[in-house]
Design an enzyme around this catalytic site. Structure first.
Site, PDB file in Angstrom:
ATOM      1  CD  GLU A  84      -2.024   2.185   1.699  1.00 31.51           C
ATOM      2  OE1 GLU A  84      -2.039   3.140   0.895  1.00 31.51           O
ATOM      3  OE2 GLU A  84      -1.881   2.326   2.910  1.00 31.51           O
ATOM      4  CB  CYS A 119      -0.872   7.435   1.566  1.00 30.10           C
ATOM      5  SG  CYS A 119      -2.256   6.590   2.343  1.00 30.10           S
TER       6      CYS A 119
END
Length: 337
Positions: A84, A119
């Site tokens: 991720e 993110c």
């Protein structure tokens, strides 16, 4: 938590600058009844933990962080990873302009809340020319410039120094017809150490044509983990170019398509691959309105978080046990083949 839910004993490591946070979470879990032997925590540098992983060879590793480290782990651990990793996240404003004040507020939140240290933060804003005509940039600029240290709507950046962010900004400004929209100055009147970043919320406009050059495109799509975004503009005829640029990006994490035009949404959603995509006039890249899958797409190593499906994908695997107890046929009936 997903690892624990599936019966694993995880070894947890986070960036040393925020290690105290995960330690307190584990202490909270112990207080709530989790056995102390159910999870391990290791403090230290990434390089040290990398050596530990090479020696331990875990069955699976979930990594959240930079693409550089993600690719190294994929090689070192022979592909036994879920990633991720970095997200250069874009937001596309469609031709149907509406709710300008709300969209400007959401764009400010997506780019600059938590000083851009998410993110899923809005790294690039691609607006149809109709939005400029509607005064969208003026409203977004006013919100960005209202952020200040006094109320913590802007703050220190942990992973980029001020000098590094300004250097990246100056490289962008060297591109043809690029210009600084707002920000671009260090924060003042603070005691933030130089090893961290302290920058005003910043936006650099880069024309769409300038991104056709591969070197310029690589520069423009560099994720800055701070209060920094690139803004560009397109017309109806340039939508195919916009979609091509989205396809060329390497990090297909989060995206937003701000439009209530069903045909426009179908075209964009059908030609993009981001793992988590918000659609509609309230589309965002951060601050999910509900719990849902979050993770990149377009890479078989992509991890998911946030849902039962994601937990099963990352922290379990498919296995079958075929049970066959009998009765066993008489030996006289057994035939060779």
């Amino acid at each position: 938590m997903g690892a624990l839910f599936m019966g694993n004993k995880p070894l947890v490591h986070v960036d040393h600058r925020v290690s105290i946070v995960i330690e307190q979470l584990l202490r909270l879990l112990h207080y709530c009844g989790m056995p102390a032997t159910d999870a391990d925590l290791i403090h230290g540098s990434g390089a040290t933990v990398g050596e530990l992983l090479l020696e331990a060879q875990p069955r699976s590793t979930l990594f959240t962080g930079s693409q550089r480290v993600a690719e190294k782990l994929a090689l070192d651990l022979h592909g036994k990873v879920f990633l991720e990793d970095a997200g250069f996240d874009w937001k596309l404003l469609g031709p149907d302009v509406s709710e300008v004040d709300y969209v400007a507020w959401q764009a400010d939140q997506d780019a600059y809340a938590c000083s851009g240290q998410k993110c899923s933060a809005q790294s690039m804003l691609v607006m149809h020319s109709n939005w400029r005509k509607a005064g969208f940039l003026d409203k977004l600029r006013a919100r960005a410039e209202s952020r200040k240290l006094d109320d913590l709507t802007v703050g220190p950046v942990l992973t980029w120094t001020t000098e590094a962010m300004l250097s990246h900004m100056n490289k962008l400004l060297e591109l043809p017809r690029a210009n600084l929209l707002w920000g671009g100055k260090p924060l003042t009147g603070h005691g933030i150490p130089e090893c961290y970043g302290a920058l005003e919320p910043t936006a650099v406009f880069v024309p769409l044509d300038a991104m056709k050059d591969p070197a310029a495109f690589e520069l423009v799509t560099t994720e800055v983990f701070g209060p920094f975004q690139v803004i560009t503009e397109y017309t109806d005829d340039e939508l195919p170019l916009v979609l091509a640029l989205f396809e060329f990006m390497f990090h297909h994490l989060t995206a937003a398509v701000v439009s209530n035009d069903a045909l426009f949404l179908q075209k964009v959603l059908g030609n993009t691959v981001n793992g988590t995509t918000y659609a509609g006039v309230r589309a965002r890249t951060t601050g999910a309105p509900q719990n849902h899958w979050f993770g990149p797409a377009g890479d078989p190593r992509g991890a998911g978080i946030g849902t039962p499906e994601a937990i099963r994908l990352v922290w379990s695997c498919h296995r079958e046990i075929i049970q066959d107890y009998g009765p066993v046929p008489d030996s006289s009936q057994l035939k060779q083949s």
